[in-house]
Design a protein around this motif. Sequence first.
Motif, PDB file in Angstrom:
ATOM      1  N   ILE A  13       5.580   5.404  -1.417  1.00 12.45           N
ATOM      2  CA  ILE A  13       4.938   6.666  -1.455  1.00 12.45           C
ATOM      3  C   ILE A  13       4.152   7.155  -2.391  1.00 12.45           C
ATOM      4  CG2 ILE A  13       5.879   9.225  -1.190  1.00 12.45           C
ATOM      5  CD1 ILE A  13       8.698   8.390  -0.450  1.00 12.45           C
ATOM      6  N   VAL A  14       3.058   7.721  -2.053  1.00 12.91           N
ATOM      7  CA  VAL A  14       1.816   7.941  -2.868  1.00 12.91           C
ATOM      8  C   VAL A  14       1.499   9.388  -2.893  1.00 12.91           C
ATOM      9  CG1 VAL A  14      -0.463   7.244  -3.520  1.00 12.91           C
ATOM     10  CG2 VAL A  14       1.151   5.490  -2.976  1.00 12.91           C
ATOM     11  N   GLY A  15       1.333  10.097  -3.815  1.00 17.63           N
ATOM     12  CA  GLY A  15       0.712  11.549  -3.876  1.00 17.63           C
ATOM     13  C   GLY A  15      -0.723  11.306  -4.162  1.00 17.63           C
ATOM     14  N   LEU A  16      -1.360  12.317  -3.410  1.00 16.51           N
ATOM     15  CA  LEU A  16      -2.982  12.475  -3.814  1.00 16.51           C
ATOM     16  C   LEU A  16      -3.289  13.708  -4.120  1.00 16.51           C
ATOM     17  CD1 LEU A  16      -4.265  10.086  -1.018  1.00 16.51           C
ATOM     18  CD2 LEU A  16      -4.010   9.449  -3.178  1.00 16.51           C
ATOM     19  N   GLN A  17      -4.273  14.030  -5.223  1.00 17.82           N
ATOM     20  CA  GLN A  17      -4.868  15.334  -5.223  1.00 17.82           C
ATOM     21  C   GLN A  17      -6.260  15.236  -5.276  1.00 17.82           C
ATOM     22  OE1 GLN A  17      -2.334  14.511  -8.223  1.00 17.82           O
ATOM     23  NE2 GLN A  17      -0.962  15.121  -6.333  1.00 17.82           N
ATOM     24  N   GLN A  31     -10.822  11.012   3.250  1.00 18.60           N
ATOM     25  CA  GLN A  31     -10.121  10.023   2.074  1.00 18.60           C
ATOM     26  C   GLN A  31      -8.631   9.794   2.266  1.00 18.60           C
ATOM     27  OE1 GLN A  31     -11.748  11.871  -1.390  1.00 18.60           O
ATOM     28  NE2 GLN A  31     -13.562  10.861  -1.365  1.00 18.60           N
ATOM     29  N   THR A  32      -7.761  10.654   2.611  1.00 18.89           N
ATOM     30  CA  THR A  32      -6.224  10.217   2.810  1.00 18.89           C
ATOM     31  C   THR A  32      -6.371   9.250   3.642  1.00 18.89           C
ATOM     32  OG1 THR A  32      -5.771  12.386   1.876  1.00 18.89           O
ATOM     33  CG2 THR A  32      -4.160  11.141   3.227  1.00 18.89           C
ATOM     34  N   HIS A  33      -6.704   9.667   5.039  1.00 16.24           N
ATOM     35  CA  HIS A  33      -6.799   8.723   6.349  1.00 16.24           C
ATOM     36  C   HIS A  33      -7.358   7.141   5.709  1.00 16.24           C
ATOM     37  CE1 HIS A  33      -7.847   7.734  10.628  1.00 16.24           C
ATOM     38  NE2 HIS A  33      -6.683   7.128  10.207  1.00 16.24           N
ATOM     39  N   TYR A  34      -8.506   7.120   5.249  1.00 12.85           N
ATOM     40  CA  TYR A  34      -9.103   6.171   4.819  1.00 12.85           C
ATOM     41  C   TYR A  34      -8.286   5.151   3.886  1.00 12.85           C
ATOM     42  CZ  TYR A  34     -12.357   2.581   2.888  1.00 12.85           C
ATOM     43  OH  TYR A  34     -13.214   1.611   2.599  1.00 12.85           O
ATOM     44  N   LEU A  35      -7.532   5.625   2.842  1.00 20.44           N
ATOM     45  CA  LEU A  35      -6.553   5.127   1.870  1.00 20.44           C
ATOM     46  C   LEU A  35      -5.358   4.695   2.749  1.00 20.44           C
ATOM     47  CD1 LEU A  35      -6.642   7.257  -1.241  1.00 20.44           C
ATOM     48  CD2 LEU A  35      -7.665   4.948  -0.896  1.00 20.44           C
ATOM     49  N   ALA A  36      -4.935   5.346   3.717  1.00 19.71           N
ATOM     50  CA  ALA A  36      -3.897   4.918   4.266  1.00 19.71           C
ATOM     51  C   ALA A  36      -3.978   3.661   5.174  1.00 19.71           C
ATOM     52  CB  ALA A  36      -3.369   6.131   5.311  1.00 19.71           C
ATOM     53  N   GLU A  37      -5.417   3.638   5.953  1.00 23.14           N
ATOM     54  CA  GLU A  37      -5.648   2.400   6.633  1.00 23.14           C
ATOM     55  C   GLU A  37      -5.843   1.116   5.859  1.00 23.14           C
ATOM     56  OE1 GLU A  37      -8.974   3.631   9.118  1.00 23.14           O
ATOM     57  OE2 GLU A  37      -7.395   3.974  10.697  1.00 23.14           O
ATOM     58  N   ARG A  38      -6.572   1.468   4.878  1.00 23.55           N
ATOM     59  CA  ARG A  38      -7.030   0.304   3.783  1.00 23.55           C
ATOM     60  C   ARG A  38      -5.638  -0.084   3.145  1.00 23.55           C
ATOM     61  NH1 ARG A  38     -11.414  -2.554   4.357  1.00 23.55           N
ATOM     62  NH2 ARG A  38     -11.311  -2.881   2.097  1.00 23.55           N
ATOM     63  N   ALA A  39      -4.647   0.764   2.669  1.00 21.42           N
ATOM     64  CA  ALA A  39      -3.698   0.171   1.930  1.00 21.42           C
ATOM     65  C   ALA A  39      -2.299  -0.120   2.827  1.00 21.42           C
ATOM     66  CB  ALA A  39      -3.113   1.192   0.896  1.00 21.42           C
ATOM     67  N   GLY A  40      -2.478  -0.072   4.089  1.00 25.95           N
ATOM     68  CA  GLY A  40      -1.312  -0.330   5.203  1.00 25.95           C
ATOM     69  C   GLY A  40      -0.176   0.560   5.351  1.00 25.95           C
ATOM     70  N   PHE A  41      -0.498   1.876   5.176  1.00 24.96           N
ATOM     71  CA  PHE A  41       0.400   2.830   5.253  1.00 24.96           C
ATOM     72  C   PHE A  41       0.628   3.233   6.582  1.00 24.96           C
ATOM     73  CE2 PHE A  41      -0.234   3.208   0.690  1.00 24.96           C
ATOM     74  CZ  PHE A  41       1.025   3.362   0.120  1.00 24.96           C
ATOM     75  N   ASP A  42       1.633   3.226   7.386  1.00 27.94           N
ATOM     76  CA  ASP A  42       1.836   3.636   8.626  1.00 27.94           C
ATOM     77  C   ASP A  42       1.917   5.178   8.936  1.00 27.94           C
ATOM     78  OD1 ASP A  42       1.933   1.118   9.557  1.00 27.94           O
ATOM     79  OD2 ASP A  42       4.182   1.257   9.318  1.00 27.94           O
ATOM     80  N   TYR A  43       2.085   5.979   7.684  1.00 27.34           N
ATOM     81  CA  TYR A  43       2.163   7.515   7.790  1.00 27.34           C
ATOM     82  C   TYR A  43       1.552   8.068   6.594  1.00 27.34           C
ATOM     83  CZ  TYR A  43       6.279   5.850  10.476  1.00 27.34           C
ATOM     84  OH  TYR A  43       7.152   4.877  11.279  1.00 27.34           O
ATOM     85  N   TRP A  44       0.817   9.124   7.163  1.00 29.24           N
ATOM     86  CA  TRP A  44      -0.058   9.987   6.123  1.00 29.24           C
ATOM     87  C   TRP A  44      -0.183  11.254   6.752  1.00 29.24           C
ATOM     88  CZ3 TRP A  44      -4.847  12.219   7.311  1.00 29.24           C
ATOM     89  CH2 TRP A  44      -5.258  11.974   8.685  1.00 29.24           C
ATOM     90  N   THR A  45      -0.209  12.314   5.636  1.00 30.60           N
ATOM     91  CA  THR A  45      -0.589  13.438   6.077  1.00 30.60           C
ATOM     92  C   THR A  45      -1.408  14.100   4.811  1.00 30.60           C
ATOM     93  OG1 THR A  45       0.362  15.741   6.590  1.00 30.60           O
ATOM     94  CG2 THR A  45       1.384  14.523   4.950  1.00 30.60           C
ATOM     95  N   HIS A  46      -2.132  15.162   5.145  1.00 25.51           N
ATOM     96  CA  HIS A  46      -3.066  15.856   4.151  1.00 25.51           C
ATOM     97  C   HIS A  46      -2.775  17.441   4.270  1.00 25.51           C
ATOM     98  CE1 HIS A  46      -7.030  16.516   6.085  1.00 25.51           C
ATOM     99  NE2 HIS A  46      -6.043  16.505   6.874  1.00 25.51           N
ATOM    100  N   ARG A  54     -18.638  22.928   3.749  1.00 27.80           N
ATOM    101  CA  ARG A  54     -18.750  21.745   4.429  1.00 27.80           C
ATOM    102  C   ARG A  54     -19.222  20.713   3.090  1.00 27.80           C
ATOM    103  NH1 ARG A  54     -19.834  19.951  10.158  1.00 27.80           N
ATOM    104  NH2 ARG A  54     -18.247  18.619   9.577  1.00 27.80           N
ATOM    105  N   VAL A  55     -19.715  21.392   2.088  1.00 30.75           N
ATOM    106  CA  VAL A  55     -20.445  20.404   1.371  1.00 30.75           C
ATOM    107  C   VAL A  55     -19.474  19.632   0.578  1.00 30.75           C
ATOM    108  CG1 VAL A  55     -21.905  20.218  -0.966  1.00 30.75           C
ATOM    109  CG2 VAL A  55     -22.565  21.997   0.992  1.00 30.75           C
ATOM    110  N   ALA A  56     -18.325  20.341   0.363  1.00 30.19           N
ATOM    111  CA  ALA A  56     -17.149  19.495  -0.458  1.00 30.19           C
ATOM    112  C   ALA A  56     -16.037  20.082  -0.036  1.00 30.19           C
ATOM    113  CB  ALA A  56     -17.463  19.688  -2.091  1.00 30.19           C
ATOM    114  N   GLY A  57     -14.939  19.419  -0.208  1.00 29.88           N
ATOM    115  CA  GLY A  57     -13.699  19.666   0.319  1.00 29.88           C
ATOM    116  C   GLY A  57     -12.517  19.226  -0.585  1.00 29.88           C
ATOM    117  N   SER A  58     -11.391  19.598  -0.500  1.00 30.58           N
ATOM    118  CA  SER A  58     -10.201  19.318  -1.679  1.00 30.58           C
ATOM    119  C   SER A  58      -8.897  19.271  -0.827  1.00 30.58           C
ATOM    120  CB  SER A  58     -10.171  20.024  -2.886  1.00 30.58           C
ATOM    121  OG  SER A  58      -9.210  19.367  -3.663  1.00 30.58           O
ATOM    122  N   ALA A  59      -8.097  18.269  -0.871  1.00 29.44           N
ATOM    123  CA  ALA A  59      -6.896  18.484  -0.431  1.00 29.44           C
ATOM    124  C   ALA A  59      -5.843  17.668  -1.075  1.00 29.44           C
ATOM    125  CB  ALA A  59      -6.906  17.582   0.977  1.00 29.44           C
ATOM    126  N   ASN A  60      -4.479  18.098  -0.938  1.00 29.04           N
ATOM    127  CA  ASN A  60      -3.417  17.175  -1.500  1.00 29.04           C
ATOM    128  C   ASN A  60      -3.163  16.275  -0.318  1.00 29.04           C
ATOM    129  OD1 ASN A  60      -2.853  18.669  -3.754  1.00 29.04           O
ATOM    130  ND2 ASN A  60      -1.582  20.111  -2.694  1.00 29.04           N
TER     131      ASN A  60
END
Length: 211
Positions: A13-17, A31-46, A54-60
Amino acid sequence: LDAIALMAGEHDIVGLQEADPGSLRSGFTNQTHYLAERAGFDYWTHQPNRNVARVAGSANGLLSRLEPVEVTDHSLPGRISGRGVLMARFGEGAEGLTVAVAHLSLGANSRRSQLAFIGELLSDHPHAVLMGDFNCVADRPEMDVLYRNTRLQPPACAVHTFPSWKPQRAIDHILVTDSLRCADMRALPAAFSDHLALSVNLDVPEAALLR
């Protein structure tokens, strides 16, 4: 991102800020979706919290090898909007595991109200983990409201995570309730982040592994 994915892939389980949910800054990559696919996680949410034209965004974000039974997100109170807490439950009933990811404010008064809010959310969760960037050390006075209203415990030792190039402050935390056993808390380089990542081994209830 590929370097972070390599490190994340060693965990369950990995948390991101401050993960970009898809803006000009990230080439419109979630980026959360990208990391999930590259690291092989079946489940992700943000949980997108800020969007600057739309110039910059931030998510958990949350990456998991376990399937959650429920995911909720909540806006945190504060003088300036744009902070949140993302919660996932694993397993049914009181014996399941709750994992929350949060990014708290810089100001002590805002942090106090945010910690009180999180304390209410986690007050009835005996097996819980709260992780993220708290922007304060674990023994600050405003943290007391969290320890009073939940079974979350102060960390046994301070692991310095900020700034990443010369860590001098322990402001990122993985807090667990007294029902969970943790070991091997350590800091890890997180590519180009100004924070080091935190990693810990947890013994979780068997019910958390059931779906």
